[in-house]
Design an enzyme around this catalytic site. Structure first.
Site, PDB file in Angstrom:
ATOM      1  N   ASP A 123     -13.980  -8.363 -31.309  1.00  0.00           N
ATOM      2  CA  ASP A 123     -12.582  -8.759 -31.436  1.00  0.00           C
ATOM      3  C   ASP A 123     -11.953  -8.171 -32.704  1.00  0.00           C
ATOM      4  OD1 ASP A 123     -10.592 -10.709 -30.330  1.00  0.00           O
ATOM      5  OD2 ASP A 123     -10.783 -11.645 -32.286  1.00  0.00           O
TER       6      ASP A 123
ATOM      7  N   GLU B 110     -12.200  -3.832 -29.697  1.00  0.00           N
ATOM      8  CA  GLU B 110     -10.750  -3.968 -29.508  1.00  0.00           C
ATOM      9  C   GLU B 110     -10.088  -3.302 -30.711  1.00  0.00           C
ATOM     10  OE1 GLU B 110      -7.288  -7.390 -29.071  1.00  0.00           O
ATOM     11  OE2 GLU B 110      -8.930  -7.679 -30.453  1.00  0.00           O
TER      12      GLU B 110
HETATM   13  C1  GLC Z   1      -7.916 -10.734 -30.074  1.00  0.00           C
HETATM   14  C2  GLC Z   1      -8.030 -11.444 -28.754  1.00  0.00           C
HETATM   15  C3  GLC Z   1      -6.927 -12.459 -28.634  1.00  0.00           C
HETATM   16  C4  GLC Z   1      -7.020 -13.434 -29.794  1.00  0.00           C
HETATM   17  C5  GLC Z   1      -7.040 -12.697 -31.118  1.00  0.00           C
HETATM   18  C6  GLC Z   1      -7.425 -13.614 -32.245  1.00  0.00           C
HETATM   19  O1  GLC Z   1      -6.768  -9.972 -30.162  1.00  0.00           O
HETATM   20  O2  GLC Z   1      -8.009 -10.528 -27.713  1.00  0.00           O
HETATM   21  O3  GLC Z   1      -6.981 -13.135 -27.423  1.00  0.00           O
HETATM   22  O4  GLC Z   1      -5.946 -14.319 -29.783  1.00  0.00           O
HETATM   23  O5  GLC Z   1      -7.979 -11.652 -31.125  1.00  0.00           O
HETATM   24  O6  GLC Z   1      -8.785 -13.953 -32.106  1.00  0.00           O
END
Ligand code: GLC
Length: 556
Positions: free
Chosen positions: A206, A251
């Site tokens: 993440d 991500e």
């Molecule tokens: C990432 C996740 C999202 C979440 C954020 C904070 O972007 O995909 O769903 O709210 O992190 O953890």
């Protein structure tokens, strides 16, 4: 070694990823909340669809203020969903069906209810204080840095008790960890080690750029972050020592040229989602002009041998359009989400694909045909395979996190609980379970489910789609993307018409004269001669071919 054996070695380069939230998938005990045992009951559904890698959204203990992305114990399992025993059974059953399992890894922040943060805010000299990032002086205006601008005014929040500000890129209830602190780094490694022992095959990591950023760190912490990618290299080295074939899927929503830094020389992330191509695809679809998509694909930088792009058209968050220009974003909004209630954070859409294209089955299939034909590793978000819609009345991103629609029965077959006890209602209206559900579609050979399943089969039996190099083929129509992916003498040619009018395309695939192009979705074949091939595509039509070399004994 035959090159085909590399497809098992670097399994992630030809995987089919399926993301699900245990909470929304299947409720096995009738309490209104999906659970781990429920996913086990549906594992054969996923195997039948052809999924090879399950991505589990966070299932850790949480106050659930960010749908589980706010964690209070990295080593735990949310009691509403099950136990460690259930997770082990799920992983084992998935493996038996040929599926790997990756889990969300949340190492940018914790919940403010995490025992570390509770301790940290007790006093400035608490031993856990330095697990987080604090500043004593008044922060500047950071409103343009808040990820959730509708909820937060900036990335620093004042702590009344200790009279300092703490850092949080996301919600103020999600304080950022101080990853410069060796104790925090040790804990991150232990977390990775723990879940690897439990049996996961890697992680979706993440918010990677956020934890590599040195925001407001001072002294030794700032020194430790002088080479931020060292932290990622260490994580990767640890992971690979513990499990050589485990992967990190990051991500990282930054421009392509910056993404390269996160692959590094092949010793950081194995995979990253291709946010840029995804956004340009929607721009191309909105315009009925394939060029922005072709340009994005061609602009993908070279990446190291072990690395890979993960392709997607929907995920669990807002469908972000943040990397488009304001004018481009306005075009996509106008085409696919013109009303304010369909938009979110000023940069994205709360919608799923079918309602965005007015339910037009040709356009829905065009989108999924692209997903599987473009080079990379496709990642599906649960419910896409049956064409689920969204609940625009649900708060924010929860619009696309509604219960999986299994059957036309009560609660869409998701749960036997009284509807009032469901954690979220199924999508109402024309995309509701009565009209859109898995069990009806599995029985209907012409359904979207069977179409997606067929695309998955083709993708899996054509490893060139995951591993090959891309050529965009010249042809006269801006609406059309004609591309070829080649690897080890294997070739797939695909042609997609993003416009609504039929087009006759003349093509010269880059294959030896005399090769035969065999269609993969319908019965037809073309022999490649000296001249160009002519094929006619319907509006929003698509064609896939593989190249049959006489004498190579390739199966269809
Ligand atoms: C990432 C996740 C999202 C979440 C954020 C904070 O972007 O995909 O769903 O709210 O992190 O953890």
């Amino acid at each position: 070694m035959s090159r085909i054996t590399e497809t098992s070695d670097q399994w992630w380069k030809t995987a089919v990823i399926y993301c699900l939230d245990i909470e929304t998938f299947f409720d096995s005990d009738g309490d209104g909340v999906g659970d781990v045992a429920g996913v086990v009951e549906r594992i054969d559904y996923l195997a039948e669809l052809g999924v090879t890698c399950l991505w589990l959204m966070p299932f850790y203990p949480t106050p659930d203020r960010d749908d589980g992305y706010d964690v209070t114990d990295f080593y735990g399992v949310d009691a509403r969903l099950g136990t460690h025993g259930d997770v082990v059974e799920l992983i084992r059953t998935a493996k038996d069906r040929g599926m790997r399992v990756i889990a969300d890894l949340l190492i940018n922040h914790t919940s403010d209810q995490h025992p570390w943060f509770k301790a940290a805010r007790r006093s400035t000299d608490n031993p856990f204080r330095n697990h987080y990032v604090w500043r004593a002086d008044t922060p500047p205006d950071t409103s343009d840095m808040a990820v959730f601008p509708d909820q937060e005014e900036g990335i620093w929040t004042f702590d009344e008790k200790t009279e300092e500000w703490y850092l949080h890129h996301f919600y103020s209830h999600q304080p950022d960890l101080n990853v410069a602190n060796p104790k925090v780094r040790d804990e991150i490694m232990k977390t990775i080690g723990f879940w690897l022992e439990v049996g996961v095959d890697g992680f979706r990591v993440d918010a990677v750029p956020f934890f590599l950023e040195d925001v407001g760190m001072t002294g030794e912490d700032a020194d430790a972050m002088a080479e931020p990618h060292e932290h990622l290299r260490n994580i990767r080295a640890f992971l690979s020592r513990r499990r050589g074939d485990a992967v990190l899927l990051g991500e990282v929503n930054v421009p392509h040229e910056e993404q390269v830094k996160y692959f590094g020389d092949g010793h950081q992330l194995h995979m990253m989602f291709d946010f840029i191509t995804m956004q340009k695809m929607y721009l191309a679809l909105a315009r009925g002009d394939a060029r922005p998509l072709a340009e994005a694909l061609l602009a993908r930088p070279e990446i190291p041998e072990d690395c890979q792009w993960a392709t997607f058209v929907r995920n669990h968050d807002e469908l972000t359009l943040d990397k488009l220009t304001e004018e481009e974003r306005a075009e996509v909004f106008a085409a696919f989400g013109p009303e304010e209630r369909m938009q979110i954070y000023g940069r994205g859409l709360k919608r799923r694909v079918p309602p965005m294209v007015d339910g037009d089955p040709r356009r829905v299939r065009l989108v999924y045909s692209l997903l599987f034909a473009l080079p990379g590793t496709p990642s599906l978000f649960y419910g896409e395979e049956i064409g689920m819609g969204e609940d625009l009345e649900a708060e924010g991103r929860m619009a696309v996190r509604t219960p999986m629609q299994w059957s036309p029965e009560k609660n869409g077959g998701f749960s036997t609980a009284p509807p009032s006890r469901l954690f979220a209602r199924p999508v109402p209206g024309g995309y509701g379970p009565e009209f859109v559900n898995a069990s009806d579609q599995m029985r209907d050979p012409d359904s979207l489910w069977n179409f997606v399943r067929r695309l998955i089969q083709i993708y899996r039996s054509h490893p060139e789609l995951g591993r090959g190099s891309l050529t965009v083929l010249e042809q006269p129509h801006p609406e059309v993307l004609a591309h070829q992916v080649s690897w080890e003498g294997r070739v797939v040619v695909a042609v997609h018409n993003l416009g609504g009018e039929a087009r006759t395309v003349s093509l010269r695939p880059d294959v030896p004269t005399g090769s035969v192009l065999e269609s993969l979705l319908v019965q037809e074949e073309y022999e490649v001669g000296d001249g160009a091939l002519e094929l006619t595509l319907d509006g929003y039509g698509y064609r896939w071919f593989h190249v049959h070399h006489p004498g190579r004994r390739r199966l269809p």
